[in-house]
Write a protein that holds these residues in place. Structure first.
Motif, PDB file in Angstrom:
ATOM      1  N   THR A 143      -0.416  18.799   7.483  1.00 21.81           N
ATOM      2  CA  THR A 143      -0.660  17.485   8.090  1.00 21.81           C
ATOM      3  C   THR A 143      -0.944  17.653   9.572  1.00 21.81           C
ATOM      4  N   GLU A 153      -2.854   7.403   9.791  1.00 22.32           N
ATOM      5  CA  GLU A 153      -1.892   6.709   8.935  1.00 22.32           C
ATOM      6  C   GLU A 153      -1.206   5.570   9.685  1.00 22.32           C
ATOM      7  N   THR A 160       3.175   0.403   8.815  1.00 22.33           N
ATOM      8  CA  THR A 160       3.496   1.716   9.383  1.00 22.33           C
ATOM      9  C   THR A 160       3.463   1.675  10.902  1.00 22.33           C
ATOM     10  N   LEU A 218      12.928   8.338   8.738  1.00 25.88           N
ATOM     11  CA  LEU A 218      12.997   8.833   7.364  1.00 25.88           C
ATOM     12  C   LEU A 218      12.218   7.927   6.415  1.00 25.88           C
ATOM     13  N   VAL A 219      12.352   6.623   6.615  1.00 27.12           N
ATOM     14  CA  VAL A 219      11.617   5.690   5.763  1.00 27.12           C
ATOM     15  C   VAL A 219      10.113   5.804   6.012  1.00 27.12           C
ATOM     16  N   SER A 220       9.709   5.860   7.288  1.00 24.61           N
ATOM     17  CA  SER A 220       8.283   5.860   7.616  1.00 24.61           C
ATOM     18  C   SER A 220       7.594   7.167   7.251  1.00 24.61           C
ATOM     19  N   TRP A 221       8.349   8.276   7.190  1.00 23.84           N
ATOM     20  CA  TRP A 221       7.736   9.592   6.977  1.00 23.84           C
ATOM     21  C   TRP A 221       7.833  10.064   5.527  1.00 23.84           C
ATOM     22  N   PHE A 222       8.929   9.728   4.856  1.00 25.63           N
ATOM     23  CA  PHE A 222       9.192  10.329   3.555  1.00 25.63           C
ATOM     24  C   PHE A 222       9.086   9.370   2.365  1.00 25.63           C
ATOM     25  N   THR A 223       8.845   8.102   2.608  1.00 26.03           N
ATOM     26  CA  THR A 223       8.819   7.163   1.481  1.00 26.03           C
ATOM     27  C   THR A 223       7.417   6.605   1.278  1.00 26.03           C
ATOM     28  N   GLN A 227       8.260   1.457   2.392  1.00 26.56           N
ATOM     29  CA  GLN A 227       8.093   1.137   3.805  1.00 26.56           C
ATOM     30  C   GLN A 227       7.935  -0.370   4.010  1.00 26.56           C
TER      31      GLN A 227
END
Length: 235
Positions: free
Chosen positions: A3, A11, A119, A154-159, A164
């Motif tokens: 990435t 994004e 996002t 964590l929510v914004s990057w991994f879900t 989100q």
């Protein structure tokens, strides 16, 4: 696949679909429950304190004052220290900003949600928390801001985008609702244990307007913003 920074930036700037209606309504119910259910509120109120002190800090900078530090305490109180004229419009606006900040931040978040910038909203929150972290001057404050930022990251990057979206609506609903309860808590505290350091009593000294009237102004602003936010999100 690796990435790149460009991928991340695209994004953040992209739009995401609005969650289904039942998710938006469910987030509202959960947020309201977090405000009304006292055991949850005692923990969640730390987020309100961050927004409250952030409001003081931002308006202090915008009014030309020099920000020297922010402290957040485990009892969910906080203090923001700035240097400049001890009286005048800048000082009045700085003191006034705290209690209306959570609701107004929630309203700003609604504008971004209505533009499908979910996002971007989460990453803007991270940027604000990172900037605020630079001014924190006690350990509990650092832990509180870092923990909040970690949850958002964590929510914004991994879900996925659906999660989100649900989280973003829950976050904004909470700020919208949570701006109201501290105002009533302030007046209750003023009746039980009067304190010349409360925002309302500082404004009373600065303006000559009684502190109780300032509490009323806080309540009117936050209730009006909350009503507007509910209308924008649901109607």
């Amino acid at each position: 696949m690796e990435t790149t920074l460009g991928d991340v930036w695209r994004e953040v700037l992209s739009t995401q679909e609005e969650p289904e209606r039942w998710i938006v309504l469910g987030a509202a119910v959960l947020a309201l429950a977090a405000v009304l259910f006292t055991p949850v509120w005692r923990v969640a109120r730390n987020v309100v304190t961050i927004a409250h002190e952030g409001g003081h800090a931002l308006v202090a900078l915008l009014s030309g004052r020099r920000l020297t530090g922010i402290r957040l305490h485990s009892d969910t109180s906080g203090v923001t220290v700035s240097r400049g004229r001890p009286t005048g419009p800048g000082m009045v606006l700085t003191v006034f900003a705290g209690y209306v900040a959570p609701s107004l931040i929630g309203l700003l978040g609604i504008v971004m949600l209505m533009s499908d910038r979910i996002t971007a909203l989460l990453w803007l929150s991270l940027a604000v928390l990172a900037a605020m972290l630079l001014m924190i001057r006690n350990i509990y404050g650092v832990v509180s801001v870092v923990a909040t930022g970690a949850a958002v990251f964590l929510v914004s990057w991994f879900t996925p985008s659906e999660v989100q979206g649900a989280f973003a609506y829950l976050f904004i609903w909470f700020l919208l609702f949570a701006g109201v309860r501290p105002v009533f808590e302030l007046q209750s505290q003023r009746r039980r244990r009067p304190s010349p350091q409360s925002d309302a009593d500082q404004l009373a000294r600065l303006t000559g307007v009684p502190g109780t009237l300032w509490v009323g102004v806080f309540a009117l602003v936050n209730l009006a913003v909350t009503a507007l936010g509910v209308w924008l999100l649901l109607f």
